[in-house]
Design a protein around this motif. Structure first.
Motif, short mmCIF file in Angstrom:
data_model
loop_
_atom_site.label_atom_id
_atom_site.label_comp_id
_atom_site.label_asym_id
_atom_site.label_seq_id
_atom_site.Cartn_x
_atom_site.Cartn_y
_atom_site.Cartn_z
N THR A 117 -6.29 8.52 2.92
CA THR A 117 -5.04 8.17 3.60
C THR A 117 -3.86 8.98 3.07
O THR A 117 -2.73 8.79 3.54
CB THR A 117 -4.74 6.67 3.46
N SER A 121 -12.51 7.00 0.70
CA SER A 121 -11.92 6.14 -0.33
C SER A 121 -10.41 6.26 -0.26
O SER A 121 -9.86 7.30 0.13
CB SER A 121 -12.40 6.53 -1.73
N ALA A 122 -9.73 5.17 -0.65
CA ALA A 122 -8.27 5.15 -0.70
C ALA A 122 -7.86 4.10 -1.71
O ALA A 122 -8.68 3.27 -2.14
CB ALA A 122 -7.69 4.84 0.68
N ASN A 123 -6.58 4.11 -2.08
CA ASN A 123 -6.13 3.12 -3.06
C ASN A 123 -5.98 1.73 -2.46
O ASN A 123 -5.99 0.73 -3.16
CB ASN A 123 -4.84 3.57 -3.75
N GLY A 124 -5.80 1.65 -1.13
CA GLY A 124 -5.72 0.35 -0.46
C GLY A 124 -4.34 0.00 0.04
O GLY A 124 -4.14 -1.09 0.58
N SER A 125 -3.38 0.91 -0.08
CA SER A 125 -2.02 0.59 0.35
C SER A 125 -1.82 0.77 1.85
O SER A 125 -0.83 0.30 2.41
CB SER A 125 -1.01 1.47 -0.41
N VAL A 184 -4.17 -0.02 4.64
CA VAL A 184 -5.43 -0.60 5.10
C VAL A 184 -5.69 -0.29 6.57
O VAL A 184 -6.82 0.06 6.96
CB VAL A 184 -5.44 -2.12 4.85
N LEU A 194 -6.80 3.30 7.00
CA LEU A 194 -8.16 3.47 6.47
C LEU A 194 -9.20 2.93 7.45
O LEU A 194 -10.24 3.58 7.69
CB LEU A 194 -8.28 2.77 5.11
N VAL A 225 -12.14 1.09 -1.71
CA VAL A 225 -10.73 0.85 -2.03
C VAL A 225 -10.60 0.50 -3.50
O VAL A 225 -11.44 -0.21 -4.06
CB VAL A 225 -10.10 -0.27 -1.17
N ARG A 279 -8.15 -1.27 -4.80
CA ARG A 279 -7.58 -2.61 -4.95
C ARG A 279 -8.51 -3.65 -4.33
O ARG A 279 -8.70 -3.69 -3.11
CB ARG A 279 -6.20 -2.66 -4.28
N LEU A 302 -8.81 -5.47 4.73
CA LEU A 302 -9.58 -4.32 5.20
C LEU A 302 -10.71 -4.76 6.12
O LEU A 302 -10.93 -4.15 7.17
CB LEU A 302 -10.14 -3.56 4.00
N ALA A 347 -15.23 -1.91 -3.71
CA ALA A 347 -13.87 -2.24 -4.13
C ALA A 347 -13.78 -2.28 -5.65
O ALA A 347 -14.74 -2.60 -6.34
CB ALA A 347 -13.45 -3.58 -3.55
#
Length: 420
Positions: free
Chosen positions: A32, A56-60, A62, A65, A79, A81, A88, A107
């Motif tokens: 992302t 993959s992403a940090n989750g900010s 969603v 993603l 993710v 987080r 998600l 996760a």
């Protein structure tokens, strides 16, 4: 020079972990972010060449993603987080449809590392920061081709990365190092006299150190050429990014620091150059667009047609080059220093800088205070011990100390300014 160790990135060598026909399976870490979104654009325009199996992403972000996962039809989504997993799963369900099978969800802080070792041909590491080290090592250990946009993982863990990488396994994705990679294909290592890394100069090109004292976060984020994330953009304003790239070039190509030069090129058309012993200099040039370097990382040794725009040579243009002002921007010389110290010094430099950038963004540190604080942390760290092998715990311990010390110094600066 011919007795030097083999370079990590060599355009003459091709590492192919998976033979066969059909699209090349790719995992994108940091999907992302700026690199990830541009990589996905490239993949979607070239479905016969690439197939994304994991994101993959940090989750900010969603929703983005989930949209990426659905559009690409990936097997796995990771993710960092764990708290965003319900959101998600809900976002994925909204796109796939109720009752339809969803991608596997990983996760937690190790999710990207786990995904990097999954079954695929190439892992594009587009994560920002030294948290990308573990996924880089995992991809190499699993035998994947590593398209490396996460320069920090190589810088903080240089010996660790070099010990795991096989010849030709790493393809650089930074625009500067992708340019060097391509130019180096024109000769042998013995032919190379100098690497020339270009810098746009950032938003503050031409300003003196005194004129930089009161610049704002908004000023630092107004990069004249590239659209990047906030941390990388501020690193470009301080030219820390260029210092990191000098260390990266040394590690990738095994060229001594005294033969790696930085020049300011405001137009950002020439991404870097290689000077050969016969006096020839080869420059790699394209309009500023990261999809070109990404295509090199994913497709090498083949080129991806129309990956990025080309120049219109029927139109006049001017290309300028200037020497670097090391007084206004001391970061490059400091990076050379920590690169020569090696050991944990680059990790200390990078971690302290990340903390100082956050302090600057939060208004707790002036712009010039970034490098002043990083320099002090590096000096306090001193010379790393020699004769010992670097380990991941060594890197993590050094980073933890550097971050804590940088926070102490920035808090002290903020308190002093509040009293003034």
């Amino acid at each position: 020079m011919t007795d030097a160790p083999a370079p990590l990135a060599d355009p003459h060598l091709v590492y192919d972990p998976v033979a066969g026909d059909g699209p090349k399976d790719v995992v994108i870490l940091g999907s992302t972010g700026s690199i990830g979104t541009q990589a996905i654009d490239l993949v979607l325009r070239n479905p016969a060449r690439f197939r994304v199996t994991g994101l993959s992403a940090n989750g900010s972000r969603v929703d983005l993603l989930a949209e990426q996962a659905h559009r690409l039809g990936v097997r796995t989504v990771a993710v960092a987080r764990e708290d965003v997993v319900p959101a998600l799963r809900e976002a994925l369900t909204a796109r796939y449809g109720a009752g339809k099978p969803l991608p596997e969800i990983l996760a937690g802080p190790d999710a990207a590392t786990q995904l990097a070792a999954s079954d695929c041909h190439t892992v594009l590491n587009g994560i920002t920061g030294s948290i990308g080290l573990a996924p880089t090592l995992a991809a190499l250990e699993a035998g994947r081709t590593l398209a490396l946009a996460n320069k920090e993982s190589l810088i903080v863990g240089g010996p660790l990365v070099k010990a795991r990488a096989k010849p030709g396994q790493i393809i650089p994705v930074d625009s500067e190092h992708a340019a060097l990679f391509q130019a180096l294909a024109a000769g042998t290592r013995a032919d190379v006299r100098k690497l020339v890394v270009t810098a746009s100069g950032g938003p503050f090109r031409g300003r003196t150190r005194q004129e930089l004292a009161n610049v704002t976060v908004e000023d630092a984020l107004a990069h004249p050429t590239w659209a990047m994330g906030p941390v990388i953009t501020i690193n470009s304003a301080t030219l820390v990014n260029k210092g990191l790239e000098v260390i990266e070039a040394h590690l990738l190509y095994d060229i001594p620091f005294d033969r790696i030069e930085v020049v300011v090129h405001p137009q950002s058309y020439v991404h870097s150059m290689v000077e050969f012993t016969d006096g020839s200099t080869l420059a790699q040039a394209t309009p500023p667009d990261m999809r070109g370097p990404i295509a090199i990382g994913l497709g090498w040794p083949e080129r991806v047609p129309d990956a990025a725009p080309a120049f219109d040579w029927s139109k006049a243009s001017t290309w300028e080059f200037f020497p670097l002002d090391n007084e206004a921007f001391p970061s490059v010389n400091l990076a050379r220093h920590v690169g020569e110290l090696a050991g944990t010094a680059p990790a200390v430099f990078n971690a302290a800088n990340e903390e100082c950038v956050e302090a600057f963004r939060a208004g707790r540190l002036p712009f010039n205070g970034i490098m002043e604080t990083v320099t002090r942390v590096v000096e306090e760290h001193g010379t790393p011990p020699t004769g010992t092998s670097l380990t991941v715990p060594d890197v993590l311990e050094a980073e933890t100390w550097a971050r804590a010390r940088a926070r102490e110094l920035t808090d002290r600066t903020a308190s002093a300014e509040a009293r003034a």
